[in-house]
Design a protein around this motif. Structure first.
Motif, short mmCIF file in Angstrom:
data_model
loop_
_atom_site.label_atom_id
_atom_site.label_comp_id
_atom_site.label_asym_id
_atom_site.label_seq_id
_atom_site.Cartn_x
_atom_site.Cartn_y
_atom_site.Cartn_z
N GLN A 52 47.80 33.97 43.99
CA GLN A 52 47.07 35.02 44.71
C GLN A 52 46.46 34.53 46.01
O GLN A 52 45.66 35.23 46.63
CB GLN A 52 45.97 35.58 43.79
CG GLN A 52 46.52 36.17 42.51
CD GLN A 52 45.44 36.78 41.64
OE1 GLN A 52 44.68 37.63 42.09
NE2 GLN A 52 45.38 36.35 40.39
N LEU A 78 40.12 38.20 39.36
CA LEU A 78 41.50 38.02 39.82
C LEU A 78 42.39 39.08 39.18
O LEU A 78 42.02 39.70 38.18
CB LEU A 78 42.01 36.63 39.47
CG LEU A 78 42.38 36.34 38.00
CD1 LEU A 78 43.27 35.10 37.94
CD2 LEU A 78 41.17 36.17 37.12
N GLU A 79 43.55 39.27 39.79
CA GLU A 79 44.60 40.09 39.19
C GLU A 79 45.46 39.19 38.31
O GLU A 79 45.65 38.01 38.63
CB GLU A 79 45.48 40.73 40.27
CG GLU A 79 44.78 41.77 41.11
CD GLU A 79 45.72 42.37 42.14
OE1 GLU A 79 46.84 41.85 42.29
OE2 GLU A 79 45.34 43.35 42.80
N LYS A 138 42.25 43.85 39.41
CA LYS A 138 41.36 42.75 39.72
C LYS A 138 40.00 42.94 39.05
O LYS A 138 39.30 43.91 39.29
CB LYS A 138 41.19 42.62 41.23
CG LYS A 138 40.42 41.38 41.66
CD LYS A 138 40.44 41.23 43.16
CE LYS A 138 39.74 39.94 43.58
NZ LYS A 138 39.77 39.77 45.05
#
Length: 297
Positions: A52, A78-79, A138
């Motif tokens: 990412q 975060l994704e 996210k």
């Protein structure tokens, strides 16, 4: 010049030295298991962040929750893309000689609910991996991994990979052991010329697909396919740039043979994507809720 019997005796001695002197100590692998698990999970976390574009935030300390269960957490939100998570964990655990039977859960920090989970087994067709290709939004996540196979089982099934811990000596002994054997075999039976028949091939981008041999071939590369990978690719080759439903793929590859395996299709699609990377004009796209499409640029 050594005679054949002498060469085989010498090769046998070298092979014996390889197996006696280079196999890892099973007890050492077993005792070292928790540390290898923690290091591997930290590397998974690092790679998830790098994917990412995050090279600064921290992967928090790995928590050993006992019973062969470990938790990975992050400093920031975060994704998480399930395909990337699965591939990173599988590659890292294989490199660290960790068990192949484990369960992964992605937990939401806010309420501890499971946002995504899957289970891997040594036999890939028995693994359960739902909802691939759907990125988790996210937010704060924790990744929990529970190793279902014991560390002793890991040693018995995969410990032989440890011989590569001493590569220089291994390569030397293997060279001494097998080159003489190879010389004898080569003299007795030279390899036949390629029997690939272009009349029994399918054009696929820059590849030629040979269904009978399960091969993908370009001018400078030959890629071996499994039987199932080849069957799936043939279906795609017959319908380029067309969306093919999961039901059609599953029926033609599994149900027609009396076997229904829910998770296998996703596994083989992932493997085919990697093998097709040699040709940038080919790409297997996931059509959400429908199936897949082989895009030929």
């Amino acid at each position: 010049m050594f005679k054949g019997d002498t060469l085989f005796s010498f090769a046998g001695l070298a092979v014996f030295l390889v197996f006696v002197g280079l196999f890892p100590n099973s007890q050492t692998l077993q005792n070292d298991f928790p540390e290898r698990a923690k290091i591997s999970l930290r590397e998974v976390g690092n790679q998830l962040l790098l994917v990412q574009g995050d090279s600064t935030s921290l992967v928090l300390p790995i928590i050993d929750q006992s019973n062969d269960t470990y938790q990975l957490s992050f400093e920031k939100s975060l994704e998480i893309e399930p395909d990337a998570l699965l591939d990173l964990i599988e590659a890292t655990f294989t490199k660290a000689i960790l068990p192949k039977h484990y369960r992964v859960e992605v937990l939401q920090c806010i309420d501890g609910e499971v946002a995504y989970s899957y289970e891997m087994k040594a036999n890939e067709e028995e693994s359960i991996i739902p909802c691939r290709g759907r990125t988790l939004p996210k937010q704060c996540y924790k990744v929990k991994v529970h190793f279902i196979a014991s560390t002793m089982s890991t040693v018995s099934q995969e410990g032989n990979q440890g011989i590569f811990n001493k590569p220089s000596l291994l390569y030397l002994l293997l060279f001494v052991a097998f080159v003489p054997v190879g010389v004898i075999v080569f003299k007795k039976k030279r390899p036949k010329a390629s029997t690939l028949d272009e009349n029994n091939s399918l054009a696929l981008g820059n590849f030629l697909l040979y269904p009978e041999q399960h091969l993908l071939v370009t001018d400078n590369k030959t890629i071996q396919l499994s039987k199932k990978e080849c069957e799936i690719l043939i279906i795609f080759a017959e319908k380029p740039n067309q969306t093919i439903s999961r039901e059609e793929l599953t029926k033609k590859v599994w149900e027609d043979h009396g076997v229904v395996v829910g998770r296998s299709l996703d596994t083989y699609i992932s493997k085919l994507r990697k093998k097709l990377q040699a040709d940038p004009t080919l790409q297997i796209s996931n059509i959400h809720g429908i199936g897949y499409k082989l895009e030929v640029i």
